[in-house]
Motif scaffolding. Sequence first.
Motif, short mmCIF file in Angstrom:
data_model
loop_
_atom_site.label_atom_id
_atom_site.label_comp_id
_atom_site.label_asym_id
_atom_site.label_seq_id
_atom_site.Cartn_x
_atom_site.Cartn_y
_atom_site.Cartn_z
N VAL A 210 0.84 -1.20 0.00
CA VAL A 210 0.00 0.00 0.00
C VAL A 210 0.87 1.25 0.00
CG1 VAL A 210 -1.62 1.37 1.36
CG2 VAL A 210 -2.02 -1.08 1.05
N ASN A 211 1.90 1.25 0.83
CA ASN A 211 2.79 2.41 0.91
C ASN A 211 3.56 2.61 -0.40
OD1 ASN A 211 2.02 2.92 3.56
ND2 ASN A 211 3.64 1.64 4.42
N ASP A 212 4.03 1.51 -1.00
CA ASP A 212 4.79 1.60 -2.24
C ASP A 212 3.90 1.96 -3.43
OD1 ASP A 212 7.04 0.92 -0.85
OD2 ASP A 212 7.02 -1.19 -1.46
N PHE A 213 2.63 1.62 -3.34
CA PHE A 213 1.72 1.82 -4.47
C PHE A 213 1.51 3.29 -4.76
CE2 PHE A 213 -2.68 1.45 -6.39
CZ PHE A 213 -2.26 0.84 -7.55
N GLN A 214 1.70 4.16 -3.77
CA GLN A 214 1.51 5.59 -4.00
C GLN A 214 2.47 6.10 -5.07
OE1 GLN A 214 1.86 8.12 -0.55
NE2 GLN A 214 1.06 9.89 -1.64
N SER A 215 3.73 5.66 -5.01
CA SER A 215 4.70 6.12 -6.03
C SER A 215 4.36 5.54 -7.39
CB SER A 215 6.12 5.73 -5.61
OG SER A 215 6.25 4.33 -5.46
N ASP A 216 3.86 4.28 -7.41
CA ASP A 216 3.43 3.70 -8.69
C ASP A 216 2.32 4.55 -9.30
OD1 ASP A 216 5.14 1.68 -8.02
OD2 ASP A 216 3.58 0.21 -7.56
N CYS A 217 1.35 4.92 -8.47
CA CYS A 217 0.20 5.68 -8.96
C CYS A 217 0.58 7.09 -9.33
CB CYS A 217 -0.91 5.69 -7.91
SG CYS A 217 -1.79 4.13 -7.82
N MET A 218 1.57 7.66 -8.65
CA MET A 218 2.00 9.01 -8.99
C MET A 218 2.53 9.04 -10.43
SD MET A 218 4.33 11.56 -6.69
CE MET A 218 3.10 11.45 -5.37
N ALA A 219 3.33 8.04 -10.79
CA ALA A 219 3.84 7.96 -12.15
C ALA A 219 2.71 7.70 -13.14
CB ALA A 219 4.90 6.87 -12.24
N LEU A 220 1.80 6.82 -12.76
CA LEU A 220 0.67 6.50 -13.63
C LEU A 220 -0.23 7.71 -13.84
CD1 LEU A 220 -1.06 4.31 -15.09
CD2 LEU A 220 -2.22 3.94 -12.90
N CYS A 221 -0.52 8.43 -12.77
CA CYS A 221 -1.41 9.58 -12.85
C CYS A 221 -0.79 10.72 -13.66
CB CYS A 221 -1.77 10.08 -11.45
SG CYS A 221 -2.84 8.96 -10.52
N GLU A 222 0.52 10.92 -13.51
CA GLU A 222 1.18 11.97 -14.28
C GLU A 222 1.16 11.65 -15.77
OE1 GLU A 222 5.05 12.28 -12.57
OE2 GLU A 222 4.37 13.48 -10.85
N LYS A 223 1.30 10.37 -16.09
CA LYS A 223 1.32 9.96 -17.50
C LYS A 223 -0.06 10.06 -18.14
CE LYS A 223 2.75 6.10 -20.46
NZ LYS A 223 3.32 4.73 -20.49
N HIS A 224 -1.09 9.78 -17.37
CA HIS A 224 -2.46 9.75 -17.90
C HIS A 224 -3.34 10.80 -17.23
CE1 HIS A 224 -1.57 5.99 -20.00
NE2 HIS A 224 -1.02 5.56 -18.88
N TYR A 225 -2.78 11.95 -16.88
CA TYR A 225 -3.50 12.94 -16.09
C TYR A 225 -4.84 13.36 -16.70
CZ TYR A 225 -4.63 17.13 -13.44
OH TYR A 225 -5.27 18.05 -12.68
N PRO A 226 -4.91 13.72 -18.01
CA PRO A 226 -6.22 14.16 -18.55
C PRO A 226 -7.31 13.11 -18.38
CG PRO A 226 -4.45 14.70 -20.05
CD PRO A 226 -3.86 13.79 -19.02
N THR A 227 -6.98 11.85 -18.65
CA THR A 227 -7.97 10.78 -18.53
C THR A 227 -8.39 10.59 -17.08
OG1 THR A 227 -7.07 9.65 -20.46
CG2 THR A 227 -8.43 8.34 -18.98
#
Length: 211
Positions: free
Chosen positions: A10-27
């Motif tokens: 759970v703690n590590d997933f935040q950094s995964d999602c940060m990269a994912l969200c930055e890449k797909h921010y508009p969607t």
Amino acid sequence: MLLDVLIQSVNDFQSDCMALCEKHYPTIHNQGISGNHLGVAFSRRLSSTLNNFGHQFNYSALEHEIEKEPSTHFRVSSEVGTVWIITSHMTSAGNPCREKLLDQVGIWKQEYGYAIQPNDLLLLLSDHWISRSKQSRELLHWWTGQLPDEIDEYSAQGINLFTSKSLLSQTLDEHYQLSPYYIKYTHPIKHSKNKQLVRKYLQLYAVIQLS
């Protein structure tokens, strides 16, 4: 042991999602992350963490109750136990969205209750864009049972949070005799200019011990 691995994931997933969200921010800004996408991404993170701890693992999607619809339920199994994952994108955070998540817990328990082992854990995973509606601004309190300490930082971004009359933990206990052991929320998007967290976007976690 499995609980420690899950909390680490759970703690590590935040950094995964940060990269994912930055890449797909508009969607993500328009739609959030689908339950299927969120579940797959977290299952892979948990599998990676198990592997790092030297455990063999297997993850799979559970059959969806609606044929041909992408699964939002997943299972990551290892010799130290199984993590059952239920994901739900909270489109509006209103009562129908909350009830849908709770209904999913009931369906999962009915269909897979026979397979639960003593060390197993259940993870509820959701995301939401906070809107102007009162129920949307109650969601954080409904999920965690308290308002965040950084309340002024939400206000600075135009977000006035409210308390909720009902709570996730109370409803889970009343309906299914389940009680969250660990609850967390994150804001995995940062403003491109000032690098402050975008507090309108929430990801929500609730870990439940099943024994």
